[in-house]
Design an enzyme around this catalytic site. Sequence first.
Site, PDB file in Angstrom:
ATOM      1  N   SER A  64      13.988  65.686  -4.591  1.00  0.00           N
ATOM      2  CA  SER A  64      14.151  66.760  -5.556  1.00  0.00           C
ATOM      3  C   SER A  64      12.957  67.716  -5.617  1.00  0.00           C
ATOM      4  CB  SER A  64      14.433  66.092  -6.905  1.00  0.00           C
ATOM      5  OG  SER A  64      14.716  67.031  -7.886  1.00  0.00           O
ATOM      6  N   ASP A 285      19.698  70.844  -7.936  1.00  0.00           N
ATOM      7  CA  ASP A 285      20.450  70.374  -9.110  1.00  0.00           C
ATOM      8  C   ASP A 285      19.813  70.838 -10.411  1.00  0.00           C
ATOM      9  OD1 ASP A 285      18.290  68.691  -9.028  1.00  0.00           O
ATOM     10  OD2 ASP A 285      19.446  66.836  -9.086  1.00  0.00           O
ATOM     11  N   ASN A 379      14.219  71.111 -18.380  1.00  0.00           N
ATOM     12  CA  ASN A 379      13.824  71.541 -17.036  1.00  0.00           C
ATOM     13  C   ASN A 379      14.972  72.156 -16.228  1.00  0.00           C
ATOM     14  OD1 ASN A 379      15.383  69.381 -16.045  1.00  0.00           O
ATOM     15  ND2 ASN A 379      13.648  67.992 -16.044  1.00  0.00           N
ATOM     16  N   ARG A 502       5.474  59.300 -23.379  1.00  0.00           N
ATOM     17  CA  ARG A 502       6.328  58.273 -22.755  1.00  0.00           C
ATOM     18  C   ARG A 502       5.924  58.123 -21.299  1.00  0.00           C
ATOM     19  NH1 ARG A 502       9.626  61.296 -19.540  1.00  0.00           N
ATOM     20  NH2 ARG A 502      10.854  59.557 -18.788  1.00  0.00           N
ATOM     21  N   GLY A 505       9.539  58.157 -15.557  1.00  0.00           N
ATOM     22  CA  GLY A 505      10.379  57.267 -14.764  1.00  0.00           C
ATOM     23  C   GLY A 505      10.283  57.590 -13.281  1.00  0.00           C
ATOM     24  N   THR A 506       9.647  58.696 -12.929  1.00  0.00           N
ATOM     25  CA  THR A 506       9.623  59.108 -11.522  1.00  0.00           C
ATOM     26  C   THR A 506       8.214  59.210 -10.947  1.00  0.00           C
ATOM     27  OG1 THR A 506       9.581  61.437 -12.133  1.00  0.00           O
ATOM     28  CG2 THR A 506      11.753  60.465 -11.773  1.00  0.00           C
TER      29      THR A 506
END
Length: 534
Positions: A64, A285, A379, A502, A505-506
């Site tokens: 991505s 995307d 985003n 937080r 996750g990536t």
Amino acid sequence: MSNPVADAARKHPPPEGHVYTYGTAGFRTKADVLDSVLTRVGLIAALRSRKLGGRYVGVMITASHNPPQDNGVKLVEPMGDMLEESWEAISTEMANQTSPEAVSEYYQCVAEEQKIDLSKPANVIVARDTRASGARLLGCLVDGLKAAGAEYRDFGFLTTPQLHYMVRCFNTADTPDAYGVPTEAGYYEKFSAAFKKAMGSNKPNGGLTVDCANGVGGPKLNELIKYLHVTETGLEISVVNDNVVKPEALNVDCGADYVKTNQRAPPTSKTGPGDRCCSLDGDADRVVYYFKDDQNVFRLLDGDRIATLVASFFGDLVRTSGLADQIKIGVVQTAYANGAATDYVEKNLRLPVTCTPTGVKYLHHAAQKLDIGVYFEANGHGTAIFSHSTLNAIKNYKPKSPSEAENLEILRACIDLINQAVGDALSDFLLVEVVLAHKRWGPQEWLATYTDLPNRLLKVLVSDRTIFKTTDAERKLTSPEGVQGQIDKEVQKFRQGRSFARASGTEDAVRVYAEAATKAEAEDLARKVAEIVK
Ligand code: NG1
Ligand code: ZN
């Protein structure tokens, strides 16, 4: 006895000591440590397809918006959804098996536990973005697929949403829910035809510049443009940053993530005041819009803006087609949505807002509970989805006036224009163009709907991000102990302050988001919270 699964695993051994996790975007890390993962994902894809009675599942090789030297892989469910959660854990466990024998044993063990008949057919659809490592990783994946005896179709280069589209098309072929023709041409035909219908007699006001992040979106958009027929639609698109011959240019100083994170246009941008621009990310995307105002100041129209624009348009259409009492619209956001956007949806559009954890799958699931669920991450990652009963209501409604009939036609065309399998930058920007043309709005009118609260997103490197645990859709930390209390105390000192931290996750980092009444205060609050979590 021959053991093709163990042989494939042996051919692509994992680097020592590396731990992999199937995260919000699948496996994603430096491309040079991914070979073994791809082979194992091939095995998992075959198992998943067999578990689903041989339905097609998808595998997309992409990282991505991440840098050119990264890569990643994610699995796609038959209707184009993200991989089911319990299989994320299975994938993680498979990826972390070290010896070839352990891989083969785990493969058998999953088959047994899941009651999978390994002699049954498995069907997998594969595509990749334009990264230099893609070809090699595809080879590793194919070794896994072949070892598992899966039938696979390789579509070469596709955007992530195009791959989702193909998967859904294959699985719905010859059914009443047939999604489209499972070819690239089929994709362009479907979306360009829907765009023309949804535009009706409206014409866009001026051209649109699309920055393709030097990724796969570039060549695909150039192809789509051929189907959009500018003489018919009046939509003049200039494509920039579409150089895929130089893979090292991918996402560098351009693309949706650059624009959103830096809150500025790509340095190469040459557009003038009032010109509409948008940027895609590396696998197309995500999309964000922006323009320069009369004072030459950069103005961002991000995912929150797209969601509010689309939700208000659907609200109007549902009302003007006579369906208002049958269909309710809702907006799904994450904690990263600007507070002003949330306020605008609730108070001005009078629509309910749901907040979910980060990651499209959470938004998607929440949106599935609504008649029309509009979900976007700030985003630019998102789409709108329609429930089955809503689709039926729209399909079967008998309009009571010519004006209802006209609006119903537009609503129907919009449904076709939206890639309901997943957020799709190409289909999303076409939808935005439709809405702006119908409303006769330029970017300035769109921007004027509400004023974003100044905000700042920071990435904080910590020694162990796994200790950061959250609750309340990631807006509050439950661990490490005491940290949330310190954040709350800091936030209270700021006018219109809001902040949360937080674990990403990536990426191996903790993200800190802050907003406040002024830019300086938002920056200050973000820095203070970053100090607390460090
Ligand atoms: P993480 O790294 O978990 O913050 C990022 C984006 C998500 C989502 C995923 C997948 C932000 C703050 N986070 O997740 O919204 O798009 O990547 O690509 O933008
Ligand atoms: Zn992406």
